[in-house]
Design an enzyme around this catalytic site. Structure first.
Site, PDB file in Angstrom:
ATOM      1  N   ALA A  41       0.815  -1.120  -0.031  1.00 54.55           N
ATOM      2  CA  ALA A  41      -0.025  -0.044   0.064  1.00 54.55           C
ATOM      3  C   ALA A  41       0.756   1.335  -0.019  1.00 54.55           C
ATOM      4  O   ALA A  41       0.681   2.398   0.795  1.00 54.55           O
ATOM      5  CB  ALA A  41      -0.775   0.133   1.176  1.00 54.55           C
ATOM      6  N   ASN A  99       8.033  -3.055  -2.357  1.00 59.10           N
ATOM      7  CA  ASN A  99       9.247  -2.425  -2.996  1.00 59.10           C
ATOM      8  C   ASN A  99      10.281  -3.131  -3.290  1.00 59.10           C
ATOM      9  O   ASN A  99      10.343  -4.484  -2.720  1.00 59.10           O
ATOM     10  CB  ASN A  99       9.620  -1.472  -1.490  1.00 59.10           C
ATOM     11  CG  ASN A  99       9.706  -2.334  -0.228  1.00 59.10           C
ATOM     12  OD1 ASN A  99       8.506  -2.927  -0.109  1.00 59.10           O
ATOM     13  ND2 ASN A  99      10.327  -2.054   0.939  1.00 59.10           N
ATOM     14  N   THR A 100      11.146  -2.911  -4.163  1.00 62.38           N
ATOM     15  CA  THR A 100      12.222  -3.539  -4.783  1.00 62.38           C
ATOM     16  C   THR A 100      13.515  -2.768  -4.575  1.00 62.38           C
ATOM     17  O   THR A 100      14.082  -2.375  -5.515  1.00 62.38           O
ATOM     18  CB  THR A 100      11.811  -4.138  -6.184  1.00 62.38           C
ATOM     19  OG1 THR A 100      11.403  -2.984  -6.991  1.00 62.38           O
ATOM     20  CG2 THR A 100      10.814  -4.925  -6.258  1.00 62.38           C
ATOM     21  N   SER A 151       5.382  -4.301  -9.342  1.00 62.37           N
ATOM     22  CA  SER A 151       6.707  -3.599  -8.862  1.00 62.37           C
ATOM     23  C   SER A 151       7.589  -3.647 -10.070  1.00 62.37           C
ATOM     24  O   SER A 151       7.566  -4.304 -11.129  1.00 62.37           O
ATOM     25  CB  SER A 151       7.399  -4.428  -7.930  1.00 62.37           C
ATOM     26  OG  SER A 151       6.595  -4.532  -6.693  1.00 62.37           O
ATOM     27  N   CYS A 197      13.396   5.613  -7.453  1.00 58.66           N
ATOM     28  CA  CYS A 197      13.608   4.593  -8.694  1.00 58.66           C
ATOM     29  C   CYS A 197      14.653   4.844  -9.644  1.00 58.66           C
ATOM     30  O   CYS A 197      15.209   3.871 -10.193  1.00 58.66           O
ATOM     31  CB  CYS A 197      12.084   4.480  -9.442  1.00 58.66           C
ATOM     32  SG  CYS A 197      11.021   3.834  -8.491  1.00 58.66           S
TER      33      CYS A 197
HETATM   34  P1  NAD Z   1       6.778   1.634  -0.928  1.00 57.41           P
HETATM   35  O1  NAD Z   1       7.776   1.494  -0.065  1.00 57.41           O
HETATM   36  O2  NAD Z   1       6.289   2.950  -1.006  1.00 57.41           O
HETATM   37  O3  NAD Z   1       5.605   0.461  -0.727  1.00 57.41           O
HETATM   38  C1  NAD Z   1       5.731  -0.764  -0.653  1.00 57.41           C
HETATM   39  C2  NAD Z   1       4.850  -1.450   0.484  1.00 57.41           C
HETATM   40  O4  NAD Z   1       5.090  -2.824   0.214  1.00 57.41           O
HETATM   41  C3  NAD Z   1       5.209  -1.100   1.952  1.00 57.41           C
HETATM   42  O5  NAD Z   1       4.207  -0.019   2.463  1.00 57.41           O
HETATM   43  C4  NAD Z   1       5.747  -2.235   2.618  1.00 57.41           C
HETATM   44  O6  NAD Z   1       5.239  -2.383   3.651  1.00 57.41           O
HETATM   45  C5  NAD Z   1       4.716  -3.106   1.570  1.00 57.41           C
HETATM   46  N1  NAD Z   1       5.308  -4.680   1.705  1.00 57.41           N
HETATM   47  C6  NAD Z   1       6.605  -5.042   1.398  1.00 57.41           C
HETATM   48  N2  NAD Z   1       6.601  -6.376   1.619  1.00 57.41           N
HETATM   49  C7  NAD Z   1       5.112  -6.837   1.876  1.00 57.41           C
HETATM   50  C8  NAD Z   1       4.553  -8.118   1.868  1.00 57.41           C
HETATM   51  N3  NAD Z   1       5.107  -9.082   2.009  1.00 57.41           N
HETATM   52  N4  NAD Z   1       3.330  -8.177   2.304  1.00 57.41           N
HETATM   53  C9  NAD Z   1       2.624  -7.087   2.097  1.00 57.41           C
HETATM   54  N5  NAD Z   1       3.129  -5.724   2.189  1.00 57.41           N
HETATM   55  C10 NAD Z   1       4.631  -5.718   2.000  1.00 57.41           C
HETATM   56  O7  NAD Z   1       7.113   1.440  -2.442  1.00 57.41           O
HETATM   57  P2  NAD Z   1       6.626   1.909  -3.829  1.00 57.41           P
HETATM   58  O8  NAD Z   1       7.100   3.467  -4.270  1.00 57.41           O
HETATM   59  O9  NAD Z   1       5.094   1.873  -3.746  1.00 57.41           O
HETATM   60  O10 NAD Z   1       7.070   0.961  -4.932  1.00 57.41           O
HETATM   61  C11 NAD Z   1       6.581  -0.134  -5.201  1.00 57.41           C
HETATM   62  C12 NAD Z   1       7.204  -0.662  -6.664  1.00 57.41           C
HETATM   63  O11 NAD Z   1       6.718   0.043  -7.474  1.00 57.41           O
HETATM   64  C13 NAD Z   1       8.855  -0.747  -6.611  1.00 57.41           C
HETATM   65  O12 NAD Z   1       9.310  -1.705  -7.239  1.00 57.41           O
HETATM   66  C14 NAD Z   1       8.903   0.511  -7.472  1.00 57.41           C
HETATM   67  O13 NAD Z   1      10.319   0.368  -8.111  1.00 57.41           O
HETATM   68  C15 NAD Z   1       7.812   0.624  -8.234  1.00 57.41           C
HETATM   69  N6  NAD Z   1       7.327   2.151  -8.689  1.00 57.41           N
HETATM   70  C16 NAD Z   1       7.267   3.073  -7.983  1.00 57.41           C
HETATM   71  C17 NAD Z   1       6.950   4.156  -8.401  1.00 57.41           C
HETATM   72  C18 NAD Z   1       7.012   5.344  -7.408  1.00 57.41           C
HETATM   73  O14 NAD Z   1       6.761   6.437  -8.161  1.00 57.41           O
HETATM   74  N7  NAD Z   1       7.285   5.324  -6.238  1.00 57.41           N
HETATM   75  C19 NAD Z   1       6.936   4.302  -9.893  1.00 57.41           C
HETATM   76  C20 NAD Z   1       6.671   3.270 -10.641  1.00 57.41           C
HETATM   77  C21 NAD Z   1       7.017   1.922 -10.114  1.00 57.41           C
HETATM   78  C1  UGA Z   2      10.045   8.623 -12.514  1.00 51.24           C
HETATM   79  C2  UGA Z   2       9.345   8.415 -13.920  1.00 51.24           C
HETATM   80  O1  UGA Z   2       9.155   9.701 -14.401  1.00 51.24           O
HETATM   81  C3  UGA Z   2       8.043   7.457 -13.898  1.00 51.24           C
HETATM   82  O2  UGA Z   2       7.619   7.347 -15.259  1.00 51.24           O
HETATM   83  C4  UGA Z   2       8.287   6.395 -13.251  1.00 51.24           C
HETATM   84  O3  UGA Z   2       7.212   5.486 -13.330  1.00 51.24           O
HETATM   85  C5  UGA Z   2       8.706   6.312 -11.729  1.00 51.24           C
HETATM   86  O4  UGA Z   2      10.218   7.308 -12.047  1.00 51.24           O
HETATM   87  C6  UGA Z   2       9.278   5.191 -11.249  1.00 51.24           C
HETATM   88  O5  UGA Z   2       9.396   4.070 -11.696  1.00 51.24           O
HETATM   89  O6  UGA Z   2       9.447   5.164  -9.896  1.00 51.24           O
HETATM   90  P1  UGA Z   2       9.331  10.035 -10.374  1.00 51.24           P
HETATM   91  O7  UGA Z   2      10.824   9.579  -9.811  1.00 51.24           O
HETATM   92  O8  UGA Z   2       8.304   9.951  -9.318  1.00 51.24           O
HETATM   93  O9  UGA Z   2       8.973   9.246 -11.760  1.00 51.24           O
HETATM   94  O10 UGA Z   2       9.671  11.744 -10.766  1.00 51.24           O
HETATM   95  P2  UGA Z   2      10.255  12.287 -12.075  1.00 51.24           P
HETATM   96  O11 UGA Z   2       9.356  13.318 -12.496  1.00 51.24           O
HETATM   97  O12 UGA Z   2      10.607  11.308 -13.061  1.00 51.24           O
HETATM   98  O13 UGA Z   2      11.655  13.040 -11.384  1.00 51.24           O
HETATM   99  C7  UGA Z   2      12.760  12.324 -10.997  1.00 51.24           C
HETATM  100  C8  UGA Z   2      13.917  13.230 -10.559  1.00 51.24           C
HETATM  101  O14 UGA Z   2      14.318  13.796 -11.833  1.00 51.24           O
HETATM  102  C9  UGA Z   2      13.483  14.420  -9.898  1.00 51.24           C
HETATM  103  O15 UGA Z   2      14.133  14.545  -8.626  1.00 51.24           O
HETATM  104  C10 UGA Z   2      13.217  15.513 -10.421  1.00 51.24           C
HETATM  105  O16 UGA Z   2      13.268  16.759  -9.906  1.00 51.24           O
HETATM  106  C11 UGA Z   2      14.106  15.403 -11.468  1.00 51.24           C
HETATM  107  N1  UGA Z   2      13.910  15.999 -12.878  1.00 51.24           N
HETATM  108  C12 UGA Z   2      13.130  15.447 -13.718  1.00 51.24           C
HETATM  109  C13 UGA Z   2      15.156  16.692 -13.294  1.00 51.24           C
HETATM  110  O17 UGA Z   2      16.179  17.167 -12.494  1.00 51.24           O
HETATM  111  N2  UGA Z   2      14.724  17.501 -14.466  1.00 51.24           N
HETATM  112  C14 UGA Z   2      13.801  17.090 -15.258  1.00 51.24           C
HETATM  113  O18 UGA Z   2      13.753  17.592 -16.414  1.00 51.24           O
HETATM  114  C15 UGA Z   2      13.100  16.042 -14.950  1.00 51.24           C
END
Ligand code: NAD
Ligand code: UGA
Length: 459
Positions: free
Chosen positions: A11, A92-93, A132, A273
């Site tokens: 979540a 999370n990964t 993830s 990420c």
């Molecule tokens: P997060 O740390 O915010 O959330 C992950 C959650 O999973 C945590 O609340 C944790 O307690 C829970 N968890 C872990 N193991 C568990 C289990 N066995 N059972 C139940 N709950 C469990 O992470 P996030 O930012 O949501 O990222 C999740 C995935 O999505 C990662 O692989 C990340 O790379 C990917 N991702 C993140 C973003 C982003 O913008 N944050 C965007 C695209 C993809």
């Molecule tokens: C990024 C990707 O944009 C998403 O498509 C992807 O799903 C996500 O990672 C993920 O896998 O977690 P996010 O990290 O949330 O999203 O935010 P971004 O807008 O990409 O910014 C990333 C970092 O780059 C920030 O620190 C931002 O300030 C910086 N940034 C971005 C710059 O310095 N310059 C830019 O022109 C754009």
């Protein structure tokens, strides 16, 4: 294959907003988001929608519409797994902090735990969706664990990476550039496709084989991060030559083959990420002995580290080569605006560098609490918790942070910083009053006219 119940494990920043939108757009499907972290679930369930665990513009309205109707947040992981027709894994990964691949490979222990738990408790067939971000070929591991249940239950594994960016998550989820589904089983693919078709035009839903889908996610982030490092590398050259990086970005971005997005020079990219996924890509390439490929992508991270160091060094050098005992105000701590997420934020590394030089730092961020800021610094383990607390203070408004400061640095591009009373800040600061704009946010010309000594990246 009709999907009536969806469960999402995790979540967090992805699971919470993504499932909220899926539930909002599919009122006939029951969506349950589960997490081991009971506090996080309690926070998703609380009445005050301004205090949800994830801050995202527009998220409160989506949660208000769906929660309690067909969207539920729960700690009952096993029950939710058992009941579901489709399970999203959204845990999370992070980068491994131990053992083989330490500091580079993705730690898949949470993914494996989910697969084992699904295998242990499932009594009916299910579609498992990798939400993830994971290394290419992880689906094979998941499938392998699931296929050894010995209960005759069938599992289909799909890859469905998430492309939302924090701060614009709801907009990105409502209007995605594309939805990517990788898989082998046409029925399972169709079942997931149908869920997205509730609001996404079919032509925006791409289907590929599993491995292309898994790899595309890492590659998308690598290309995006590469653009930021590319323009940041040019920002240093601009400073040396008298060119202006915004003008260069605009001039090259008008070329439709290059495009104008993601060319904003900054103090360095942060977030949970970009670095993690680049490190993972480098690790994967090396594990296939593709060292030229690994070195190429590694350079994107190196430039990013260099940019953060360069910014801190610029502050020290400009302030007469010493910041010992000097107060520096930090405006912003989150890794970008419109999020409360601080993971890998450039602010953490710039602060750590300046604290090593014995600067005093006062931080203000509109959405980040003091507990998180100290946690971020303590995680680096550069100095003791007590030292961090004595050298760095967290303020609840920007004017308190700036009061008596020798210098002020912009670390996050929050819109509200543009509209501060800069005359008042000037009066409060020591003279000369230095501003270091790590986000190119402020009107440098105006501030210089007001008597500030203004430095911005790439000018
Ligand atoms: P997060 O740390 O915010 O959330 C992950 C959650 O999973 C945590 O609340 C944790 O307690 C829970 N968890 C872990 N193991 C568990 C289990 N066995 N059972 C139940 N709950 C469990 O992470 P996030 O930012 O949501 O990222 C999740 C995935 O999505 C990662 O692989 C990340 O790379 C990917 N991702 C993140 C973003 C982003 O913008 N944050 C965007 C695209 C993809
Ligand atoms: C990024 C990707 O944009 C998403 O498509 C992807 O799903 C996500 O990672 C993920 O896998 O977690 P996010 O990290 O949330 O999203 O935010 P971004 O807008 O990409 O910014 C990333 C970092 O780059 C920030 O620190 C931002 O300030 C910086 N940034 C971005 C710059 O310095 N310059 C830019 O022109 C754009």
């Amino acid at each position: 294959m009709e999907i009536k119940k969806i469960t999402c494990i995790g979540a967090g920043y992805v699971g919470g907003p993504t499932m909220s939108v899926i539930a909002q757009k599919n009122p006939d499907i029951q969506v349950t988001v589960v997490d081991l972290n009971a506090q996080r679930i309690a926070d998703w369930n609380q009445d005050d929608l301004s205090q949800l665990p994830v801050y995202e513009p527009g998220l409160d309205a989506v949660v208000a519409e769906a929660r309690g109707r067909n969207l539920f947040f729960s700690t009952e992981v096993e029950k939710a797994i058992q009941e579901a027709d489709m399970i999203f894994i959204s845990v999370n990964t992070p980068t491994k902090t131990y053992g083989k691949g330490k500091g580079q490979a993705a730690d898949l222990k949470f993914i494996e735990l989910c697969a084992r738990q699904i295998a242990d408790v499932s009594t009916s067939s299910k579609i498992i969706v990798e939400k993830s971000t994971i290394p290419v070929r992880t689906a094979a591991t998941i499938k392998n664990i699931l296929d050894h249940t010995g209960k005759g239950v069938q599992f289909q594994v799909l890859s469905n990476p998430e492309f939302l960016a924090e701060g614009t998550a709801i907009r990105d989820l409502h209007h995605p550039d594309r939805i990517l589904i990788g898989g082998e089983n046409p029925e399972a693919i169709q079942a997931l496709k149908k869920i997205y078709e509730a609001w996404v035009p079919s032509e925006r839903i791409i289907t590929t084989n599993l491995w292309s889908s898994e790899l595309s996610k890492l590659v998308a982030n690598a290309f995006l991060a590469q653009r930021v490092s590319s323009i940041n590398s040019i920002s240093e050259l601009c400073e040396a030559t008298g060119a202006n990086v915004d003008e260069v970005a605009n001039a090259i971005g008008q070329d439709s083959r290059i495009g104008s997005k993601f060319l904003k020079a900054s103090v360095g990219f942060g977030g949970s990420c970009f670095q993690k996924d680049l490190l993972n890509l480098v690790y994967i390439a090396r594990s296939y002995n593709l060292h030229a490929v690994a070195d190429y992508w590694d350079q994107v991270i190196k430039i990013n580290d260099h940019q953060k160091t360069r910014f801190a060094e610029k502050i020290i050098q400009t302030m007469y080569n010493t910041v010992n005992g000097k107060k520096i105000a930090f405006l912003g701590w989150a890794f970008k605006k419109d999020t409360n997420d601080t993971r890998e934020s450039a602010a953490i590394y710039v602060a750590d560098h300046l604290l090593e030089e014995q600067a005093q730092i006062a931080v203000y961020d509109p959405k980040v609490q003091d507990v998180q800021i100290y946690k971020d610094l303590d995680y680096l383990a550069t100095r003791s918790l007590e030292e961090n607390k004595s050298l760095l203070q967290v303020k609840t408004n920007p004017y308190d942070a700036a009061a008596g400061a020798h210098g002020l640095a912009i670390l996050t591009e929050w819109d509200e910083f543009r509209d501060l009373d800069w005359g008042k800040i000037k009066t409060q600061m020591k003279k000369p009053a230095f501003i270091f704009d790590g986000r190119k946010l402020l009107d440098g010309k105006k501030l210089t006219e007001m008597g500030f000594v203004y430095y911005a990246i790439g000018e």
